[in-house]
Enzyme design. Structure first.
Site, mmCIF file in Angstrom:
data_model
loop_
_atom_site.group_PDB
_atom_site.id
_atom_site.type_symbol
_atom_site.label_atom_id
_atom_site.label_comp_id
_atom_site.label_asym_id
_atom_site.label_seq_id
_atom_site.Cartn_x
_atom_site.Cartn_y
_atom_site.Cartn_z
ATOM 1 N N CYS A 76 0.844 -1.195 0.000
ATOM 2 C CA CYS A 76 0.000 0.000 0.000
ATOM 3 C C CYS A 76 0.879 1.245 0.000
ATOM 4 O O CYS A 76 1.875 1.307 0.724
ATOM 5 C CB CYS A 76 -0.890 -0.026 1.247
ATOM 6 S SG CYS A 76 -2.017 1.359 1.370
ATOM 7 N N HIS A 87 -9.177 -3.811 -1.918
ATOM 8 C CA HIS A 87 -8.172 -3.098 -1.127
ATOM 9 C C HIS A 87 -8.500 -1.598 -1.102
ATOM 10 O O HIS A 87 -8.512 -0.976 -0.035
ATOM 11 C CB HIS A 87 -6.788 -3.339 -1.742
ATOM 12 C CG HIS A 87 -5.681 -2.573 -1.095
ATOM 13 N ND1 HIS A 87 -4.717 -3.171 -0.325
ATOM 14 C CD2 HIS A 87 -5.367 -1.245 -1.110
ATOM 15 C CE1 HIS A 87 -3.864 -2.251 0.103
ATOM 16 N NE2 HIS A 87 -4.239 -1.071 -0.368
ATOM 17 N N GLU A 88 -8.773 -1.028 -2.273
ATOM 18 C CA GLU A 88 -9.074 0.405 -2.346
ATOM 19 C C GLU A 88 -10.413 0.730 -1.680
ATOM 20 O O GLU A 88 -10.556 1.773 -1.040
ATOM 21 C CB GLU A 88 -9.043 0.896 -3.793
ATOM 22 C CG GLU A 88 -7.695 0.748 -4.486
ATOM 23 C CD GLU A 88 -6.527 1.383 -3.751
ATOM 24 O OE1 GLU A 88 -6.727 2.379 -3.019
ATOM 25 O OE2 GLU A 88 -5.399 0.878 -3.899
ATOM 26 N N HIS A 124 -10.060 1.313 1.936
ATOM 27 C CA HIS A 124 -9.629 2.677 2.266
ATOM 28 C C HIS A 124 -10.831 3.600 2.448
ATOM 29 O O HIS A 124 -10.833 4.453 3.337
ATOM 30 C CB HIS A 124 -8.730 3.256 1.167
ATOM 31 C CG HIS A 124 -7.315 2.817 1.241
ATOM 32 N ND1 HIS A 124 -6.480 3.122 2.285
ATOM 33 C CD2 HIS A 124 -6.572 2.080 0.376
ATOM 34 C CE1 HIS A 124 -5.283 2.606 2.067
ATOM 35 N NE2 HIS A 124 -5.316 1.961 0.910
#
Length: 174
Positions: A94, A136-137, A140
Site C-alpha cells: 500500500c 483493497h481500495e 480505504h
C-alpha cells in the site's frame, strides 16, 4: 494536474470513512487526474482519495504492466456486492504503508457498480488482481488498511517500520 502528498500510517485521516460524491464535475475530474498522476509517480496500481487527504468515495487504478500502455480506471461511489465464496491469498502492499507487504485473503471475484470519469453508471465483475485491488481500495473508503487484517503484533511492526522509513526520508530531505 498536480502530484499530491500521499498520507502514511499512522495518520488518523486514513481511518476516516469517505463520503459519497454528489456529482461528477470538473473539480472531481481534476481530483481524479491529480490522483492518477500521484499514483503513477509513486509506482502504485491503485489510490483512494482519502490517501491524498480527500474523504470522498473515489478510486483510481491502473493494472497495466510496466511494459504495457497505461489503462487508467476511475471509480466514483463504488459499491461491491456478491463476493465469491472462494478466497485467494495475494501479497498486498500500500502506498500509505510503504515498504510493508503481507499476504491477505480476499474473494477472488466480486461485482462492482460505480460511476466512471464522465459520470456514467457502470457495472462489471472484477476477478483476480482487479478483484483484489478494488477490494483493497474500497477498504480505504471505509477507513480500513490492509494491515488491519494482520495480527496486532504484525500491524504494530508495520507502523513502526513506516515511521522509521518516513523519519529517514525527512532526514535525507533536510
Amino acid at each position: 494536474m498536480a502530484i499530491r502528498e500521499i498520507l502514511t500510517v499512522p495518520d488518523p485521516i486514513l481511518k476516516e470513512v469517505s463520503q459519497p460524491v454528489d456529482q461528477v464535475d470538473d473539480d472531481l475530474r481534476e481530483l481524479m487526474d491529480d490522483m492518477l498522476q500521484t499514483m503513477y509517480a509513486a509506482d502504485g496500481i491503485g489510490l483512494a482519495a482519502i490517501q491524498v487527504g480527500v474523504p470522498k468515495r473515489v478510486i483510481v487504478m491502473d493494472l497495466a504492466g510496466s511494459d504495457e500502455e497505461a489503462k487508467p480506471r476511475y471509480f466514483v461511489n463504488p459499491v461491491l456486492s456478491d463476493p465469491s465464496d472462494t478466497l485467494k491469498p495475494y501479497e498486498e502492499g500500500c502506498l500509505s504503508v510503504p515498504t510493508v507487504y503481507d499476504e491477505i485473503e480476499r474473494p477472488d471475484r466480486i461485482h462492482i457498480q460505480y460511476l466512471d470519469y464522465d459520470g456514467n453508471e457502470c457495472e462489471e465483475i472484477a476477478e483476480g488482481m482487479f478483484a483484489v485491488c478494488i477490494q483493497h481500495e474500497m477498504d480505504h473508503l471505509e477507513g480500513v488498511l490492509f494491515i488491519d487484517y494482520l495480527s496486532r503484533l504484525k500491524r504494530q511492526r508495520a507502523v513502526q517500520k513506516v515511521k522509521k522509513v518516513e523519519k529517514s526520508k525527512d532526514r535525507d530531505a533536510a
